[in-house]
Design a protein around this motif. Structure first.
Motif, mmCIF file in Angstrom:
data_model
loop_
_atom_site.group_PDB
_atom_site.id
_atom_site.type_symbol
_atom_site.label_atom_id
_atom_site.label_comp_id
_atom_site.label_asym_id
_atom_site.label_seq_id
_atom_site.Cartn_x
_atom_site.Cartn_y
_atom_site.Cartn_z
ATOM 1 N N ARG A 59 36.712 -79.688 51.194
ATOM 2 C CA ARG A 59 36.990 -79.185 52.545
ATOM 3 C C ARG A 59 38.067 -78.103 52.529
ATOM 4 O O ARG A 59 37.998 -77.129 53.275
ATOM 5 C CB ARG A 59 37.403 -80.324 53.479
ATOM 6 C CG ARG A 59 37.537 -79.824 54.915
ATOM 7 C CD ARG A 59 37.815 -80.920 55.900
ATOM 8 N NE ARG A 59 39.086 -81.548 55.646
ATOM 9 C CZ ARG A 59 39.483 -82.679 56.219
ATOM 10 N NH1 ARG A 59 38.702 -83.298 57.056
ATOM 11 N NH2 ARG A 59 40.660 -83.187 55.942
ATOM 12 N N LYS A 158 40.368 -76.154 58.437
ATOM 13 C CA LYS A 158 41.698 -76.766 58.638
ATOM 14 C C LYS A 158 42.764 -75.705 58.353
ATOM 15 O O LYS A 158 43.302 -75.616 57.255
ATOM 16 C CB LYS A 158 41.818 -77.991 57.724
ATOM 17 C CG LYS A 158 42.715 -79.064 58.299
ATOM 18 C CD LYS A 158 42.457 -80.386 57.657
ATOM 19 C CE LYS A 158 43.588 -81.365 57.885
ATOM 20 N NZ LYS A 158 44.043 -81.541 59.254
ATOM 21 N N TYR A 163 46.720 -75.214 64.474
ATOM 22 C CA TYR A 163 47.366 -76.439 64.956
ATOM 23 C C TYR A 163 48.307 -76.196 66.130
ATOM 24 O O TYR A 163 48.830 -77.144 66.722
ATOM 25 C CB TYR A 163 48.003 -77.212 63.789
ATOM 26 C CG TYR A 163 46.926 -78.044 63.132
ATOM 27 C CD1 TYR A 163 46.723 -79.360 63.475
ATOM 28 C CD2 TYR A 163 46.011 -77.451 62.261
ATOM 29 C CE1 TYR A 163 45.671 -80.103 62.944
ATOM 30 C CE2 TYR A 163 44.959 -78.172 61.727
ATOM 31 C CZ TYR A 163 44.792 -79.505 62.069
ATOM 32 O OH TYR A 163 43.742 -80.227 61.562
ATOM 33 N N ALA A 195 44.717 -84.780 65.964
ATOM 34 C CA ALA A 195 44.552 -84.830 64.506
ATOM 35 C C ALA A 195 43.703 -86.025 64.098
ATOM 36 O O ALA A 195 43.990 -86.704 63.104
ATOM 37 C CB ALA A 195 45.920 -84.879 63.823
ATOM 38 N N ASN A 197 39.409 -87.792 64.759
ATOM 39 C CA ASN A 197 38.109 -87.773 65.437
ATOM 40 C C ASN A 197 38.002 -88.984 66.357
ATOM 41 O O ASN A 197 38.841 -89.879 66.310
ATOM 42 C CB ASN A 197 36.971 -87.765 64.402
ATOM 43 C CG ASN A 197 36.940 -86.491 63.590
ATOM 44 O OD1 ASN A 197 37.225 -86.480 62.394
ATOM 45 N ND2 ASN A 197 36.589 -85.394 64.241
ATOM 46 N N LEU A 216 36.953 -81.010 63.826
ATOM 47 C CA LEU A 216 37.128 -80.952 62.379
ATOM 48 C C LEU A 216 36.201 -82.027 61.818
ATOM 49 O O LEU A 216 36.178 -83.152 62.336
ATOM 50 C CB LEU A 216 38.576 -81.254 61.973
ATOM 51 C CG LEU A 216 38.773 -81.238 60.456
ATOM 52 C CD1 LEU A 216 38.872 -79.809 59.933
ATOM 53 C CD2 LEU A 216 39.999 -82.015 60.035
ATOM 54 N N GLY A 218 35.856 -84.653 59.993
ATOM 55 C CA GLY A 218 36.804 -85.556 59.344
ATOM 56 C C GLY A 218 36.162 -86.330 58.198
ATOM 57 O O GLY A 218 35.005 -86.741 58.284
ATOM 58 N N ILE A 219 36.947 -86.531 57.169
ATOM 59 C CA ILE A 219 36.456 -87.289 56.008
ATOM 60 C C ILE A 219 36.445 -88.785 56.348
ATOM 61 O O ILE A 219 35.570 -89.523 55.917
ATOM 62 C CB ILE A 219 37.305 -86.923 54.772
ATOM 63 C CG1 ILE A 219 36.942 -85.476 54.389
ATOM 64 C CG2 ILE A 219 37.060 -87.882 53.613
ATOM 65 C CD1 ILE A 219 37.926 -84.766 53.523
ATOM 66 N N ARG A 221 35.870 -89.868 59.435
ATOM 67 C CA ARG A 221 34.696 -89.945 60.315
ATOM 68 C C ARG A 221 33.429 -90.119 59.482
ATOM 69 O O ARG A 221 32.607 -90.992 59.736
ATOM 70 C CB ARG A 221 34.618 -88.673 61.159
ATOM 71 C CG ARG A 221 33.365 -88.481 61.992
ATOM 72 C CD ARG A 221 33.389 -87.115 62.677
ATOM 73 N NE ARG A 221 32.195 -86.839 63.452
ATOM 74 C CZ ARG A 221 31.047 -86.393 62.938
ATOM 75 N NH1 ARG A 221 30.952 -86.161 61.640
ATOM 76 N NH2 ARG A 221 30.008 -86.165 63.718
ATOM 77 N N GLY A 255 40.949 -91.060 61.341
ATOM 78 C CA GLY A 255 41.477 -89.924 60.597
ATOM 79 C C GLY A 255 42.395 -90.432 59.500
ATOM 80 O O GLY A 255 42.761 -91.615 59.490
ATOM 81 N N THR A 256 42.767 -89.551 58.606
ATOM 82 C CA THR A 256 43.623 -89.948 57.485
ATOM 83 C C THR A 256 44.933 -90.550 57.977
ATOM 84 O O THR A 256 45.402 -91.556 57.443
ATOM 85 C CB THR A 256 43.905 -88.717 56.600
ATOM 86 O OG1 THR A 256 42.655 -88.263 56.081
ATOM 87 C CG2 THR A 256 44.842 -89.047 55.457
HETATM 88 N N1 PMP Z 1 40.561 -83.706 63.559
HETATM 89 C C1 PMP Z 1 41.684 -83.018 63.346
HETATM 90 C C2 PMP Z 1 42.018 -81.892 64.250
HETATM 91 C C3 PMP Z 1 42.540 -83.363 62.281
HETATM 92 O O1 PMP Z 1 43.656 -82.664 62.061
HETATM 93 C C4 PMP Z 1 42.198 -84.461 61.464
HETATM 94 C C5 PMP Z 1 43.121 -84.870 60.345
HETATM 95 N N2 PMP Z 1 42.832 -84.193 59.172
HETATM 96 C C6 PMP Z 1 41.003 -85.146 61.713
HETATM 97 C C7 PMP Z 1 40.208 -84.746 62.776
HETATM 98 C C8 PMP Z 1 40.562 -86.279 60.831
HETATM 99 O O2 PMP Z 1 40.148 -85.776 59.576
HETATM 100 P P1 PMP Z 1 40.291 -86.627 58.250
HETATM 101 O O3 PMP Z 1 39.589 -87.906 58.484
HETATM 102 O O4 PMP Z 1 39.641 -85.797 57.216
HETATM 103 O O5 PMP Z 1 41.738 -86.840 58.023
#
Ligand code: PMP
Length: 303
Positions: A59, A158, A163, A195, A197, A216, A218-219, A221, A255-256
């Motif tokens: 990503r 990203k 942001y 930050a 989903n 985004l 998301g991993i 997600r 999300g992470t």
């Molecule tokens: N949406 C946004 C805007 C984010 O910043 C994040 C965090 N990286 C996520 C979704 C979730 O993505 P991930 O599961 O890859 O962390």
């Protein structure tokens, strides 16, 4: 508050975090021209397990390519990256869970607003922090700010500068006493949080905004979708209307930095019972178990 590791990797070299600098004249500082990803490291018995590192690297490089940063491929040596991570972890000697923030900064000095043929500098630092949302249930506020459209700054990439959009909406939510914002996109459909989903559960089915909803990708997600399918829970990715969330059986953020967190209130409306729903609880538990499992294909031993 985040506790940041004493050492950072800057351009592959270990430096004290306080001295890990890029210039005020760089595109990264002037225009927010950096791309990044954050992955989770579970600490267990002296070992850190990284979650879905190849996906995070993919990503990161896709984000760079999407906005036109070129020459990124030379950083794409996973073995070398893991070696460098090992050095970083050895230097920082963590004793608790960590998040790792990997960034490619455009560090040319005053090149003007462009994205091609810029000097790129990678950095990695690690930190321990509380999850971004309260694990027992987050309260959201639909934001007066809309998610940046794919044709403006793609949420799919990203990019640090993007942001500002998240910061505006999150602050608006905090000012209103909520834990986070809920973004709608330009068409008025549900997009995501600042930050993380979002997903909902209705009559046993998981529904989540699709990849054309200015999210985004998301991993976490993607992981939740894969896990739900394994557990025979139907999943649909489509446009989602705000009022579908109000009337859902369960709503969750993922999300992470949030893991899987129940959303128990949106715009002062309680979601169903106001408690963590069974599917949310199950997904949260499954994700945590995998992140701590050294034998799972999604984890990588980092030290
Ligand atoms: N949406 C946004 C805007 C984010 O910043 C994040 C965090 N990286 C996520 C979704 C979730 O993505 P991930 O599961 O890859 O962390």
């Amino acid at each position: 508050m985040a506790i940041v590791g004493r050492y950072t990797l800057l351009d592959g070299e270990l430096v004290e975090t306080e001295k890990a600098m890029i210039s005020v004249t760089s595109s990264a500082v002037l225009y927010g021209l950096s791309v990044y990803s954050v992955f989770f490291g579970k600490y267990r018995d002296g070992q850190l397990l990284g979650f879905r590192i190849p996906e995070h690297l993919t990503r990161l490089f896709q984000s760079a390519r999407m906005i036109g940063l070129n020459g990124v491929e030379r950083f794409r040596d996973t073995e070398q990256f893991l070696d460098q991570l090992h050095t970083l972890i050895t230097a920082n000697r963590p004793t608790v869970d960590q998040f790792f923030r990997i960034t490619l900064h455009a560090t040319d000095s005053v090149p003007g607003v462009k994205t091609a043929n810029l000097l790129l500098t990678p950095s990695v630092f690690m930190y321990n922090a509380e999850p971004l949302l309260p694990p027992t249930g987050a309260h959201l506020k639909t934001s007066m700010w809309r998610r940046t459209a794919d044709c403006a700054i793609p949420a799919r990439a990203k990019v640090n500068g993007a942001y500002v959009n998240s910061a505006l909406a999150k602050q608006d939510a905090l000012d209103a006493g909520a834990d986070d914002c809920l973004f709608l996109n330009q068409s008025g459909y549900v997009s995501e949080l600042s930050a993380a989903n979002i997903g909902l559960v209705k009559r046993g089915e998981i529904i989540t905004p699709d990849c054309a909803s200015d999210i985004l990708e998301g991993i976490t997600r993607r992981s939740i979708i894969e896990l739900a399918k394994e557990q025979h829970i139907p999943v649909t990715e489509r446009k989602v209307a705000l009022t579908e969330l109000y009337t859902a059986d369960e709503v969750f953020a993922c999300g992470t930095s949030t893991f899987v967190t129940p959303v128990t209130e949106i715009d002062h409306r309680t979601i169903r019972t106001g408690k963590t729903g069974p599917i949310t609880a199950q997904l949260r538990h499954t994700l945590a178990a995998i992140q701590a499992d050294p034998d799972h294909s999604w984890t990588t031993a980092l030290n």
